[in-house]
Write a protein that holds these residues in place. Structure first.
Motif, PDB file in Angstrom:
ATOM      1  N   THR A 154       0.846  -1.199   0.000  1.00 38.29           N
ATOM      2  CA  THR A 154       0.000   0.000   0.000  1.00 38.29           C
ATOM      3  C   THR A 154       0.877   1.242   0.000  1.00 38.29           C
ATOM      4  OG1 THR A 154      -1.757  -1.178   1.155  1.00 38.29           O
ATOM      5  CG2 THR A 154      -1.813   1.221   1.257  1.00 38.29           C
ATOM      6  N   HIS A 155       1.906   1.235   0.811  1.00 39.06           N
ATOM      7  CA  HIS A 155       2.866   2.337   0.923  1.00 39.06           C
ATOM      8  C   HIS A 155       3.562   2.595  -0.418  1.00 39.06           C
ATOM      9  CE1 HIS A 155       5.982   4.680   3.056  1.00 39.06           C
ATOM     10  NE2 HIS A 155       6.891   3.941   2.463  1.00 39.06           N
ATOM     11  N   TRP A 156       4.015   1.529  -1.061  1.00 38.02           N
ATOM     12  CA  TRP A 156       4.780   1.665  -2.297  1.00 38.02           C
ATOM     13  C   TRP A 156       3.919   2.047  -3.501  1.00 38.02           C
ATOM     14  CZ3 TRP A 156       7.205  -3.686  -1.109  1.00 38.02           C
ATOM     15  CH2 TRP A 156       8.225  -3.539  -0.158  1.00 38.02           C
ATOM     16  N   TYR A 157       2.694   1.548  -3.555  1.00 37.64           N
ATOM     17  CA  TYR A 157       1.854   1.727  -4.745  1.00 37.64           C
ATOM     18  C   TYR A 157       0.793   2.816  -4.571  1.00 37.64           C
ATOM     19  CZ  TYR A 157       3.905  -2.259  -7.110  1.00 37.64           C
ATOM     20  OH  TYR A 157       4.781  -3.103  -7.744  1.00 37.64           O
ATOM     21  N   MET A 158       0.979   3.663  -3.605  1.00 39.63           N
ATOM     22  CA  MET A 158       0.003   4.705  -3.317  1.00 39.63           C
ATOM     23  C   MET A 158       0.174   5.884  -4.274  1.00 39.63           C
ATOM     24  SD  MET A 158      -0.533   6.456   0.378  1.00 39.63           S
ATOM     25  CE  MET A 158      -1.065   4.918   1.098  1.00 39.63           C
ATOM     26  N   ARG A 159      -0.958   6.426  -4.723  1.00 41.21           N
ATOM     27  CA  ARG A 159      -0.974   7.619  -5.568  1.00 41.21           C
ATOM     28  C   ARG A 159      -2.224   8.424  -5.256  1.00 41.21           C
ATOM     29  NH1 ARG A 159       0.339   5.575 -11.718  1.00 41.21           N
ATOM     30  NH2 ARG A 159       2.530   5.195 -11.391  1.00 41.21           N
ATOM     31  N   GLY A 160      -2.220   9.681  -5.661  1.00 42.71           N
ATOM     32  CA  GLY A 160      -3.441  10.466  -5.627  1.00 42.71           C
ATOM     33  C   GLY A 160      -3.618  11.314  -4.385  1.00 42.71           C
ATOM     34  N   PRO A 161      -4.885  11.745  -4.175  1.00 45.58           N
ATOM     35  CA  PRO A 161      -5.195  12.613  -3.028  1.00 45.58           C
ATOM     36  C   PRO A 161      -4.778  11.950  -1.706  1.00 45.58           C
ATOM     37  CG  PRO A 161      -7.082  12.453  -4.504  1.00 45.58           C
ATOM     38  CD  PRO A 161      -6.063  11.453  -4.987  1.00 45.58           C
ATOM     39  N   ASN A 162      -4.320  12.772  -0.817  1.00 49.34           N
ATOM     40  CA  ASN A 162      -3.892  12.346   0.519  1.00 49.34           C
ATOM     41  C   ASN A 162      -2.578  11.574   0.536  1.00 49.34           C
ATOM     42  OD1 ASN A 162      -6.099  13.537   1.881  1.00 49.34           O
ATOM     43  ND2 ASN A 162      -7.367  11.793   1.306  1.00 49.34           N
ATOM     44  N   PHE A 163      -1.888  11.525  -0.605  1.00 45.02           N
ATOM     45  CA  PHE A 163      -0.614  10.799  -0.653  1.00 45.02           C
ATOM     46  C   PHE A 163       0.356  11.300   0.421  1.00 45.02           C
ATOM     47  CE2 PHE A 163       3.825  10.592  -1.905  1.00 45.02           C
ATOM     48  CZ  PHE A 163       3.991   9.244  -2.134  1.00 45.02           C
ATOM     49  N   GLU A 223       0.754  -4.123  -8.628  1.00 46.51           N
ATOM     50  CA  GLU A 223       0.422  -3.444  -9.878  1.00 46.51           C
ATOM     51  C   GLU A 223      -0.212  -2.104  -9.567  1.00 46.51           C
ATOM     52  OE1 GLU A 223      -2.118  -6.327 -11.760  1.00 46.51           O
ATOM     53  OE2 GLU A 223      -0.454  -7.642 -12.244  1.00 46.51           O
ATOM     54  N   TRP A 224      -0.286  -1.238 -10.554  1.00 53.06           N
ATOM     55  CA  TRP A 224      -0.807   0.113 -10.385  1.00 53.06           C
ATOM     56  C   TRP A 224      -2.302   0.203 -10.653  1.00 53.06           C
ATOM     57  CZ3 TRP A 224       2.140   3.370  -7.915  1.00 53.06           C
ATOM     58  CH2 TRP A 224       3.518   3.205  -7.949  1.00 53.06           C
ATOM     59  N   ASP A 225      -2.994  -0.918 -10.788  1.00 50.76           N
ATOM     60  CA  ASP A 225      -4.406  -0.894 -11.175  1.00 50.76           C
ATOM     61  C   ASP A 225      -5.375  -0.661 -10.018  1.00 50.76           C
ATOM     62  OD1 ASP A 225      -3.868  -3.384 -10.013  1.00 50.76           O
ATOM     63  OD2 ASP A 225      -5.313  -4.435 -11.264  1.00 50.76           O
ATOM     64  N   LYS A 226      -4.878  -0.542  -8.807  1.00 55.24           N
ATOM     65  CA  LYS A 226      -5.741  -0.317  -7.638  1.00 55.24           C
ATOM     66  C   LYS A 226      -5.615   1.133  -7.174  1.00 55.24           C
ATOM     67  CE  LYS A 226      -6.672  -4.802  -6.866  1.00 55.24           C
ATOM     68  NZ  LYS A 226      -7.147  -5.376  -8.069  1.00 55.24           N
ATOM     69  N   THR A 227      -6.740   1.710  -6.780  1.00 54.85           N
ATOM     70  CA  THR A 227      -6.732   3.059  -6.229  1.00 54.85           C
ATOM     71  C   THR A 227      -6.323   3.006  -4.759  1.00 54.85           C
ATOM     72  OG1 THR A 227      -9.029   2.972  -5.486  1.00 54.85           O
ATOM     73  CG2 THR A 227      -8.634   3.723  -7.772  1.00 54.85           C
ATOM     74  N   THR A 228      -5.952   4.146  -4.219  1.00 49.11           N
ATOM     75  CA  THR A 228      -5.619   4.200  -2.793  1.00 49.11           C
ATOM     76  C   THR A 228      -6.812   3.779  -1.931  1.00 49.11           C
ATOM     77  OG1 THR A 228      -3.850   5.800  -3.122  1.00 49.11           O
ATOM     78  CG2 THR A 228      -4.817   5.685  -0.919  1.00 49.11           C
ATOM     79  N   PRO A 229      -8.049   4.254  -2.210  1.00 49.21           N
ATOM     80  CA  PRO A 229      -9.174   3.759  -1.410  1.00 49.21           C
ATOM     81  C   PRO A 229      -9.351   2.235  -1.495  1.00 49.21           C
ATOM     82  CG  PRO A 229      -9.805   5.777  -2.513  1.00 49.21           C
ATOM     83  CD  PRO A 229      -8.461   5.384  -3.065  1.00 49.21           C
ATOM     84  N   GLU A 230      -9.119   1.646  -2.651  1.00 47.30           N
ATOM     85  CA  GLU A 230      -9.206   0.181  -2.761  1.00 47.30           C
ATOM     86  C   GLU A 230      -8.130  -0.483  -1.910  1.00 47.30           C
ATOM     87  OE1 GLU A 230     -10.884  -0.841  -7.185  1.00 47.30           O
ATOM     88  OE2 GLU A 230      -8.895   0.091  -7.075  1.00 47.30           O
ATOM     89  N   ARG A 231      -6.953   0.067  -1.938  1.00 49.99           N
ATOM     90  CA  ARG A 231      -5.861  -0.495  -1.134  1.00 49.99           C
ATOM     91  C   ARG A 231      -6.148  -0.356   0.364  1.00 49.99           C
ATOM     92  NH1 ARG A 231      -1.916  -2.417  -3.976  1.00 49.99           N
ATOM     93  NH2 ARG A 231      -1.667  -1.758  -6.126  1.00 49.99           N
ATOM     94  N   LEU A 232      -6.702   0.797   0.749  1.00 48.17           N
ATOM     95  CA  LEU A 232      -7.058   0.980   2.159  1.00 48.17           C
ATOM     96  C   LEU A 232      -8.159   0.006   2.570  1.00 48.17           C
ATOM     97  CD1 LEU A 232      -6.933   4.869   2.505  1.00 48.17           C
ATOM     98  CD2 LEU A 232      -5.217   3.206   3.266  1.00 48.17           C
ATOM     99  N   ALA A 233      -9.125  -0.227   1.701  1.00 45.92           N
ATOM    100  CA  ALA A 233     -10.185  -1.204   2.000  1.00 45.92           C
ATOM    101  C   ALA A 233      -9.587  -2.601   2.153  1.00 45.92           C
ATOM    102  CB  ALA A 233     -11.254  -1.174   0.912  1.00 45.92           C
ATOM    103  N   HIS A 234      -8.576  -2.910   1.361  1.00 46.39           N
ATOM    104  CA  HIS A 234      -7.892  -4.201   1.482  1.00 46.39           C
ATOM    105  C   HIS A 234      -7.174  -4.297   2.831  1.00 46.39           C
ATOM    106  CE1 HIS A 234      -6.100  -7.904   0.136  1.00 46.39           C
ATOM    107  NE2 HIS A 234      -4.879  -7.420   0.162  1.00 46.39           N
ATOM    108  N   LEU A 235      -6.602  -3.179   3.280  1.00 39.95           N
ATOM    109  CA  LEU A 235      -5.998  -3.165   4.617  1.00 39.95           C
ATOM    110  C   LEU A 235      -7.054  -3.443   5.684  1.00 39.95           C
ATOM    111  CD1 LEU A 235      -3.527  -0.120   4.690  1.00 39.95           C
ATOM    112  CD2 LEU A 235      -2.999  -2.541   4.402  1.00 39.95           C
TER     113      LEU A 235
END
Length: 155
Positions: free
Chosen positions: A27-36, A87-99
């Motif tokens: 999540t840390h490495w593949y994070m992009r976008g708002p709130n980065f 991969e870069w296909d997940k958004t930060t909110p998706e990654r946070l939901a996975h967490l």
């Protein structure tokens, strides 16, 4: 042999906390976008907290004459937390939901450990489980708040 079921939960936690650490890293490495700028350094703190739990859990297992998993192969074969390819296909909110999914699983596993250690009367380990469960619930609340949702811990 004492604390057989408690030691099994401890070792499951060794595998799952190791996996969770990698998921937070991803999540840390593949994070992009708002709130980065806010979330990227926060993931470092989340990693430190999970790694600290892993150390305490592993050392408790050793103190009970257990044998914690200690290879990547053992971790991968025994974790029950799902991973994703990097991969870069997940958004930060998706990654946070996975967490959140991973944290919810850990919350349930800690609860199971609380119950098992109660039956086996290993109250020292139970105390560890209770404290870490509370920490995990706080993480769920925090991430859910970032996602604009309620914690939903009591459901």
């Amino acid at each position: 042999m004492k604390y057989t079921k408690t030691k099994a939960v401890l070792n499951q936690l060794v595998a799952d906390l190791s996996q969770m650490s990698m998921i937070i890293h991803q999540t840390h490495w593949y994070m992009r976008g708002p709130n980065f700028l806010k979330l990227h350094p926060l993931m470092d703190k989340f990693i430190e907290e999970i790694d600290s739990q892993l150390d305490v859990i592993s050392e408790r297992l050793i103190a009970l004459d257990g044998n914690p998993y200690s290879t990547l192969k053992e971790m991968a074969e025994n974790t029950k937390i799902q991973d994703w390819p990097g991969e870069w296909d997940k958004t930060t909110p998706e990654r946070l939901a996975h967490l959140v999914d991973g944290y919810r699983y850990l919350e349930d596993l800690y609860q199971h450990g609380i119950e098992v250690s109660d039956v086996e009367k290993d109250f020292s380990t139970q105390d560890i489980f209770i404290g870490f469960k509370a920490e995990i619930e706080k993480k769920i609340w925090m991430i859910q708040a970032e996602l604009g949702s309620a914690p939903e811990i009591d459901e």
